[in-house]
Design a protein around this motif. Structure first.
Motif, PDB file in Angstrom:
ATOM      1  N   UNK A 127       0.918  -1.144  -0.028  1.00  0.00           N
ATOM      2  CA  UNK A 127      -0.019  -0.073   0.013  1.00  0.00           C
ATOM      3  C   UNK A 127       0.820   1.131  -0.097  1.00  0.00           C
ATOM      4  N   UNK A 128       0.654   2.173  -0.763  1.00  0.00           N
ATOM      5  CA  UNK A 128       1.466   3.370  -0.955  1.00  0.00           C
ATOM      6  C   UNK A 128       0.938   4.421  -0.556  1.00  0.00           C
ATOM      7  N   UNK A 129       1.589   5.503  -0.025  1.00  0.00           N
ATOM      8  CA  UNK A 129       0.973   6.662   0.296  1.00  0.00           C
ATOM      9  C   UNK A 129       2.038   7.739  -0.317  1.00  0.00           C
ATOM     10  N   UNK A 130       1.300   8.598  -0.749  1.00  0.00           N
ATOM     11  CA  UNK A 130       2.087   9.731  -1.662  1.00  0.00           C
ATOM     12  C   UNK A 130       2.900  10.856  -0.381  1.00  0.00           C
TER      13      UNK A 130
ATOM     14  N   UNK B  73       5.640   3.492   1.796  1.00  0.00           N
ATOM     15  CA  UNK B  73       4.979   2.135   1.610  1.00  0.00           C
ATOM     16  C   UNK B  73       4.431   1.832   3.039  1.00  0.00           C
ATOM     17  N   UNK B  74       3.087   1.425   3.298  1.00  0.00           N
ATOM     18  CA  UNK B  74       2.760   0.929   4.714  1.00  0.00           C
ATOM     19  C   UNK B  74       3.605  -0.550   4.837  1.00  0.00           C
TER      20      UNK B  74
ATOM     21  N   UNK C 115       0.294  -4.312   6.621  1.00  0.00           N
ATOM     22  CA  UNK C 115      -0.620  -4.142   5.347  1.00  0.00           C
ATOM     23  C   UNK C 115      -0.230  -4.929   4.300  1.00  0.00           C
ATOM     24  N   UNK C 116      -1.009  -5.485   3.640  1.00  0.00           N
ATOM     25  CA  UNK C 116      -0.363  -6.238   2.332  1.00  0.00           C
ATOM     26  C   UNK C 116      -1.601  -5.929   1.371  1.00  0.00           C
ATOM     27  N   UNK C 117      -1.345  -5.789   0.243  1.00  0.00           N
ATOM     28  CA  UNK C 117      -2.346  -5.224  -0.843  1.00  0.00           C
ATOM     29  C   UNK C 117      -2.398  -6.631  -1.584  1.00  0.00           C
ATOM     30  N   UNK C 118      -3.408  -7.570  -1.502  1.00  0.00           N
ATOM     31  CA  UNK C 118      -3.304  -8.700  -1.972  1.00  0.00           C
ATOM     32  C   UNK C 118      -4.975  -8.902  -2.631  1.00  0.00           C
ATOM     33  N   UNK C 119      -4.981  -9.725  -3.556  1.00  0.00           N
ATOM     34  CA  UNK C 119      -6.438 -10.000  -3.863  1.00  0.00           C
ATOM     35  C   UNK C 119      -6.985 -10.916  -2.737  1.00  0.00           C
ATOM     36  N   UNK C 120      -8.138 -10.464  -2.141  1.00  0.00           N
ATOM     37  CA  UNK C 120      -8.492 -11.230  -1.044  1.00  0.00           C
ATOM     38  C   UNK C 120      -8.905 -12.411  -1.192  1.00  0.00           C
TER      39      UNK C 120
END
Ligand code: ASP
Length: 585
Positions: free
Chosen positions: A180-183, A193-194, A220-225
């Motif tokens: 997950x990215x945070x600008x 990145x989180x 935090x992990x941005x996966x297809x759940x």
């Protein structure tokens, strides 16, 4: 405090006491002149009686009470009249005769009943999570989660661990998922990145001499759940210096004993058995075996090699395997059942499923003609088949054989009710391979993460036979579910660089991504290792619920949406501008 007692704490001994209670109207019943309500708070329910003979005004007010109104009631505790005691309620021997009532808050009719445990769609439950959480079952879970967290903290504190918070706004820590990215507003064009885990920070804390670190950390992990994952979840994360694997295993076993006992009164037997990855794959077809039942995979390769059955012979010639499992008592399976099992097997990449039915009069199988009777009985014998059993075989490349039979084993055990319910089988799975080969990307990837150390004796194989290198990595498995994993880390800079190289991460990239770690390793890094346990999963097991969504106060849906707040949601043009972001949708 307005309140003198919680509703749920009143007992016979309180009879005669003047009390003031605050809570929610759970249920209201009018009985002739009397109005009864069950008043609910965190601690339980109590019956309150409004009697015009006690106070007419209060009784009149009680007419307007509806479910979920928030009220304050004063009155006198009285033993319930003979015959009206409710043995199902801890407060069932008493009631409160109300003499004063204040409505603190009215309530709309809730979209679902808080009372009882009626089946309600999850979307609705999550949108009105505050109502959902009023239900006693969820209240119990949140409290148990709290007790488990306290138990873990208490345990680790007593052993000299220091709880340290690590940053949320950070740099990518690869754990195999998307970040997950945070600008950054103040630094145009760059992103935080989180954390997927506190991995690098905890290692750096070891370099810093903290010696024993822990954190109940959000990751935090941005996966297809898939199935039961959440984009943010909680880990019990820890790291220790100057230890080897056994130290971490025994510490974790002690911790699990404590938390299971304190949170759920469950006794965990220790030491937990250990099994190498290779053995787990060979016997159970998975690296997280459910050891509560048998039905292990049997390698029949040596027995079928010479037989005339092409499917088996070819698989073996191509370097594959022929393995089987014995489904007890399933010899009566119908054509349809066998077809269904074949379809199930195909779902995991198997080309088919061969079978043999063991009966008193002999072996029934469509592949009879390929085997001499003594060959067939040797197979049955090797698989421990008895009269009435069904033997199922898969012949293919090893990973497909393992996956298919491993899944089939679980599927059949469920169907045949072979899994004892109230049992807690812990298992350490050890000696994982250090690397995997990613066919799509044509490169090696770390099976655990790139900071895991190789077994000392395997280090020379890193370049020549990378897939043979075993890692000092381990998982803890409970009843077939991985509840945590960790490793001894690389603490020497040269080895860490060598590992990056092996993973196809060149010096430039390594410096850009992990320069800070490589640098830290130059300033006196102690040998260290650690582990992280999935706290949500652990709590789910402790309370006996299937989904981790039920043990998280505000979980997200399968689409990573929070129905309560509607996050994620659009932002204004000005906000984007400030962040130097243009949309491309
Ligand atoms: N950081 C690892 C993970 O999140 C755990 C560990 O190696 O301690 O899986």
């Amino acid at each position: 405090m307005r309140r003198t007692h919680y509703c749920g704490e009143l007992r016979r001994g309180h009879a005669g006491a003047r009390v003031t209670l605050c809570g929610w109207v759970h249920r209201r019943r009018d009985h002739g002149g009397l109005i009864f309500i069950d008043l609910r708070d965190r601690e339980g329910l109590i019956q309150v009686v409004f009697n015009p003979a006690v106070d007419t005004q209060t009784h009149a007010l009680a007419h307007d009470l509806r479910s979920e109104y928030v009220i304050e009631v004063s009155g006198t505790v009285a033993a319930r009249p003979e015959g009206t005691v409710n043995p199902n309620l801890p407060t069932g021997e008493v009631e409160v005769a109300a003499s004063a009532l204040t409505v603190l808050s009215e309530a709309e009719t809730p979209p679902f009943e808080v009372e009882g445990e009626a089946e309600v769609g999850e979307a609705l439950r999550l949108k009105y999570r505050y109502l959902d959480l009023r239900r006693p079952s969820l209240q119990r879970i949140l409290r148990l989660r709290h007790v488990a967290a306290q138990s873990i903290r208490g345990f680790l504190n007593a052993r000299g661990f220091i709880e340290v918070e690590t940053p949320m706004l950070t740099k990518s820590t690869p754990e195999g998922a998307r970040d997950y990215l945070v600008p950054s507003r103040v630094n145009p064009g760059v992103f935080y990145a989180l954390p997927q885990s506190p991995q690098l920070f905890k290692q750096i804390l070891m370099v810093a001499g903290i010696d024993r670190y822990y954190q109940i950390a959000r990751c935090f992990r941005d996966e297809d759940l898939r199935a039961d994952r959440q984009p943010e979840f909680t880990q019990i994360d820890l790291e220790m210096s100057f230890v080897d694997r056994e130290d971490i295993w025994s510490l974790m076993e002690e911790m699990l004993v404590a938390v299971f006992r304190e949170a759920s009164g469950i006794t965990v037997a220790t030491p937990c058995p250990r099994m190498s990855y290779a053995e787990a794959m060979a016997r159970f077809g998975t690296d997280k075996p459910d050891t509560r039942f048998g039905m292990e995979l049997a390698d029949v390769g040596p027995l079928v090699r010479g037989a005339g059955f092409k499917v088996f012979a070819q698989a073996l010639e191509q370097g594959g395997e022929v393995k089987g499992i014995c489904a007890p008592g399933m010899a009566g399976a119908s054509r349809k059942e066998l077809d269904d099992l074949t379809e199930f097997a195909k779902g995991f990449g198997a080309k088919g499923l061969a079978w043999m039915k063991v009966a008193a009069e002999g072996i029934d199988t469509p592949i009879t003609k390929f085997f001499k009777p003594e060959e067939a009985s040797a197979i049955v014998h090797a698989m421990g088949g008895k009269s009435g059993d069904l033997l199922l075989f898969v012949a293919d490349k090893s990973p497909i054989v393992a996956e298919t039979l491993g899944r089939l084993r679980l599927h059949l055990a469920g169907k045949l009710r072979l899994i004892p319910e109230v049992r807690y089988d812990f298992l350490w799975v050890t000696d994982f391979p250090l690397l995997e080969y990613d066919e799509a990307e044509k490169r090696y990837t770390a099976m655990h993460h790139p900071f895991t150390a190789a077994m000392d004796e395997d280090i020379p194989l890193l370049e020549s036979s990378p897939l043979k290198v075993r890692a000092k990595a381990y998982d803890i498995v409970l009843n077939g579910t991985e509840i945590g994993g960790g490793s001894i880390r690389i603490h020497r800079q040269d080895l860490q660089e060598r590992m990056f190289e092996r993973l196809g991460i060149g010096p430039e990239e390594a410096k850009a991504k992990f320069g800070f770690l490589l640098e830290a390793l130059q300033y006196g890094a102690p040998p260290h290792g650690g582990i992280a346990l999935g706290f949500d999963r652990l709590v789910a097991i402790l309370v006996g619920v299937e989904s981790i969504r039920d043990v998280i106060a505000f979980p997200k849906t399968q689409k990573a949406v929070c129905p309560l707040t509607d996050a994620p949601s659009p932002v204004t043009r000005d906000q984007l501008k400030e962040l130097h972001i243009k949309m491309d949708l």
